[in-house]
Scaffold this active site. Structure first.
Site, PDB file in Angstrom:
ATOM      1  N   LYS A 192       1.085  -6.668  -1.430  1.00 30.00           N
ATOM      2  CA  LYS A 192       2.269  -6.036  -2.049  1.00 30.00           C
ATOM      3  C   LYS A 192       1.901  -4.604  -2.416  1.00 30.00           C
ATOM      4  O   LYS A 192       2.030  -4.161  -3.557  1.00 30.00           O
ATOM      5  CB  LYS A 192       2.710  -6.834  -3.286  1.00 30.00           C
ATOM      6  CG  LYS A 192       4.064  -6.434  -3.844  1.00 30.00           C
ATOM      7  CD  LYS A 192       5.218  -6.665  -2.891  1.00 30.00           C
ATOM      8  CE  LYS A 192       6.544  -6.314  -3.569  1.00 30.00           C
ATOM      9  NZ  LYS A 192       7.677  -6.367  -2.617  1.00 30.00           N
ATOM     10  N   ASP A 244       2.036 -23.259   0.982  1.00 30.45           N
ATOM     11  CA  ASP A 244       2.954 -24.370   0.753  1.00 30.45           C
ATOM     12  C   ASP A 244       4.230 -24.195   1.574  1.00 30.45           C
ATOM     13  O   ASP A 244       4.775 -25.169   2.107  1.00 30.45           O
ATOM     14  CB  ASP A 244       3.296 -24.486  -0.732  1.00 30.45           C
ATOM     15  CG  ASP A 244       2.188 -25.148  -1.536  1.00 30.45           C
ATOM     16  OD1 ASP A 244       1.254 -25.687  -0.917  1.00 30.45           O
ATOM     17  OD2 ASP A 244       2.262 -25.129  -2.765  1.00 30.45           O
ATOM     18  N   TYR A 300      -5.401 -16.158 -11.162  1.00 28.85           N
ATOM     19  CA  TYR A 300      -5.810 -17.480 -11.614  1.00 28.85           C
ATOM     20  C   TYR A 300      -7.156 -17.461 -12.332  1.00 28.85           C
ATOM     21  O   TYR A 300      -7.492 -18.401 -13.053  1.00 28.85           O
ATOM     22  CB  TYR A 300      -5.888 -18.448 -10.434  1.00 28.85           C
ATOM     23  CG  TYR A 300      -4.562 -18.727  -9.760  1.00 28.85           C
ATOM     24  CD1 TYR A 300      -3.371 -18.228 -10.268  1.00 28.85           C
ATOM     25  CD2 TYR A 300      -4.493 -19.484  -8.609  1.00 28.85           C
ATOM     26  CE1 TYR A 300      -2.156 -18.476  -9.652  1.00 28.85           C
ATOM     27  CE2 TYR A 300      -3.287 -19.756  -7.976  1.00 28.85           C
ATOM     28  CZ  TYR A 300      -2.119 -19.244  -8.504  1.00 28.85           C
ATOM     29  OH  TYR A 300      -0.924 -19.493  -7.892  1.00 28.85           O
ATOM     30  N   ASP A 345      -1.395 -19.186  -2.287  1.00 27.16           N
ATOM     31  CA  ASP A 345      -0.970 -20.458  -2.857  1.00 27.16           C
ATOM     32  C   ASP A 345       0.480 -20.737  -2.474  1.00 27.16           C
ATOM     33  O   ASP A 345       0.836 -21.841  -2.032  1.00 27.16           O
ATOM     34  CB  ASP A 345      -1.133 -20.391  -4.383  1.00 27.16           C
ATOM     35  CG  ASP A 345      -0.937 -21.737  -5.055  1.00 27.16           C
ATOM     36  OD1 ASP A 345      -0.797 -22.752  -4.345  1.00 27.16           O
ATOM     37  OD2 ASP A 345      -0.912 -21.772  -6.293  1.00 27.16           O
ATOM     38  N   ASP A 397       6.777 -10.420   0.541  1.00 23.13           N
ATOM     39  CA  ASP A 397       8.151 -10.899   0.595  1.00 23.13           C
ATOM     40  C   ASP A 397       8.650 -10.977   2.029  1.00 23.13           C
ATOM     41  O   ASP A 397       9.359 -11.913   2.407  1.00 23.13           O
ATOM     42  CB  ASP A 397       9.078 -10.027  -0.269  1.00 23.13           C
ATOM     43  CG  ASP A 397       8.781  -8.549  -0.163  1.00 23.13           C
ATOM     44  OD1 ASP A 397       7.846  -8.163   0.558  1.00 23.13           O
ATOM     45  OD2 ASP A 397       9.492  -7.760  -0.806  1.00 23.13           O
TER      46      ASP A 397
END
Length: 360
Positions: A193, A253, A142, A249, A225
Site C-alpha cells: 500500500k 483467505d 501482529y 492474512d 486493494d
C-alpha cells in the site's frame, strides 16, 4: 530417512485430521523406506485447559528439537473470552516466533474435479487457478508494540505499531523469487500500500532492488486493494504473490475461497533452516468435532508440502498429491466439497481412500 515430528493435534477437529495425515505419512514411509516418529505437544486451547497457558515451555523445547512440526488446528469459542495473551491463537504466534518461521506459504489450487464448487463465474474459473501466496509471518502489526492509553476528551484509544526493516523484506522476498524460479510461469507480484503507508514504500523499494537479482523472474507491484479485486476478477493472472503479514492474512483467505473449500488448502511456515511448521489453513471447526465429518485433505497435502520443502522428498510429495487428485477425479467427497453424484466419505474413510491410491 528417520524423521522426528513434533505434533500439535490441537483443538476441535485437529486430532481427527492429524490422525489421517499420520496415516498417509506412515504408508509413504513403508513405500519409500522412511521412518516417522511423532511426539505430541500441547498448544492452543487444550494447552490452556491442561497448563493454564497456550504454549508451555516444554512444547517449545520439543518443537525446537524436532525436524518439523505438524499442526492440526487450535482455538474455539470455549476460549474466546480469555484475555489476548491467553488466547489459543497466541500459541501459533509463539511457535512461529520461537522457531524463526518468517515465511508462510499458502498454495491456492483449483482442482478440475472441483471446478463446480468455485464461487466464481465459469468463464473465470475455466482459466484455471494455481497460485501461491508468500506471507511475511513474524513482523508487521501482529508483532508490533500495542496498547491502550487515555486520549483525553476523545476517551480511551488503542494503538498497534506497524514496522518493517530491509532485512525482513529481503528475506521474505527471496523466498518468493526462489519459489517462482521453480514454477512454470516464473512470476512474482509484490503487494503493498505504497501510496499511503511508509512501511509499504520501504517494502516496494527493497523488492525492486531484489528483483534485479532475478532477471529470469517476471516482477510487478500491485496495491493491496487492487489485488483483492483482481483475485476475484482474474485470479489466473497470479503465480506467486508476496506481501506483508496482515495483507497476506486477508488475501490468502480470499484466495482460498476461490478454490471451492478451505478444507482443501495446505500451508507451510518456513525459516532459515529446513525445519518448518505445516498446517491446514482452516480452523478447528468445533461444531463438527468428533463426528467424522471433517475434510482431512488440507492436512494430508500439508504433509506433502513438508516432505518436499523440509526434506526434499519430491517423489514422495508427488505421490501424495497425485493420490489426492485421483480420489477427487473418481468422485469421492467429504461433506464440505460434496456435489451431485459425489460419493460421500467421512474423515477416516477419506484418509483410507487416499492411502489406497498411493502408488509409486
Amino acid at each position: 530417512m528417520n524423521i522426528n515430528l513434533a505434533v500439535v493435534k490441537g483443538d476441535g477437529i485437529g486430532p481427527e485430521i492429524v490422525e489421517e495425515g499420520e496415516k498417509v505419512l506412515n504408508k509413504i514411509g513403508e513405500m519409500y523406506g522412511h521412518t516417522f516418529t511423532y511426539t505430541d505437544i500441547l498448544a492452543g486451547g487444550c494447552a490452556i485447559d491442561a497448563t493454564g497457558e497456550p504454549l508451555p515451555a516444554e512444547s517449545v523445547k520439543i518443537a525446537k528439537e524436532s525436524d518439523s512440526v505438524l499442526l492440526g488446528a487450535v482455538g474455539g469459542p470455549k476460549w474466546d473470552t480469555l484475555p489476548g495473551h491467553l488466547r489459543p491463537e497466541r500459541a501459533l504466534l509463539g511457535l512461529r516466533s520461537e522457531l524463526g518461521l518468517f515465511a508462510n506459504v499458502r498454495p491456492a489450487k483449483l482442482y478440475d474435479a472441483l471446478a463446480d464448487a468455485c464461487p466464481l463465474k465459469p468463464e473465470i474459473s475455466k482459466e484455471g487457478l494455481d497460485l501461491v501466496i508468500v506471507r511475511e509471518l513474524i513482523g508487521g502489526l501482529y508483532f508490533g508494540e500495542r496498547g491502550r492509553r487515555d486520549a483525553g476528551e476523545m476517551g480511551e484509544e488503542a494503538f498497534d505499531e506497524l514496522k518493517y526493516n530491509v532485512k525482513e523484506v529481503e528475506r521474505i522476498g527471496r523466498v518468493a523469487f526462489e519459489m517462482a524460479r521453480k514454477r512454470d510461469r516464473k512470476k512474482v507480484t509484490s503487494v503493498d500500500k505504497a501510496n499511503v503507508i511508509e512501511t509499504s514504500r520501504l517494502w516496494r523499494e527493497t523488492m525492486h532492488k531484489l528483483a534485479q537479482e532475478y532477471p529470469d523472474v517476471e516482477f510487478e507491484d500491485m496495491l493491496v486493494d487492487n489485488c483483492a479485486m483482481q483475485l476475484v476478477r482474474n485470479p489466473g493472472q497470479f503465480d506467486v504473490i508476496v506481501t506483508e503479514n496482515m495483507f497476506g492474512d486477508i488475501l490468502s483467505d480470499e484466495a482460498s475461497m476461490t478454490t471451492g473449500s478451505i478444507g482443501m488448502l495446505p500451508s507451510s511456515s518456513l525459516g532459515e533452516t529446513t525445519r518448518g511448521m505445516y498446517e491446514p489453513i482452516h480452523g478447528s471447526a468445533p461444531d463438527i468435532a468428533g463426528q467424522n465429518k471433517a475434510n482431512p485433505i488440507a492436512t494430508i497435502l500439508s504433509c506433502a508440502m513438508m516432505l518436499r520443502d523440509s526434506f526434499n522428498l519430491l517423489d514422495e510429495a508427488k505421490c501424495i498429491e497425485s493420490a489426492v487428485a485421483k480420489v477427487l477425479d473418481d468422485g469421492f467427497r467429504t461433506g464440505d466439497i460434496m456435489d451431485e453424484g459425489g460419493k460421500l466419505l467421512g474423515t477416516k474413510e477419506m484418509g483410507d481412500k487416499i492411502v489406497s491410491y498411493l502408488t509409486k
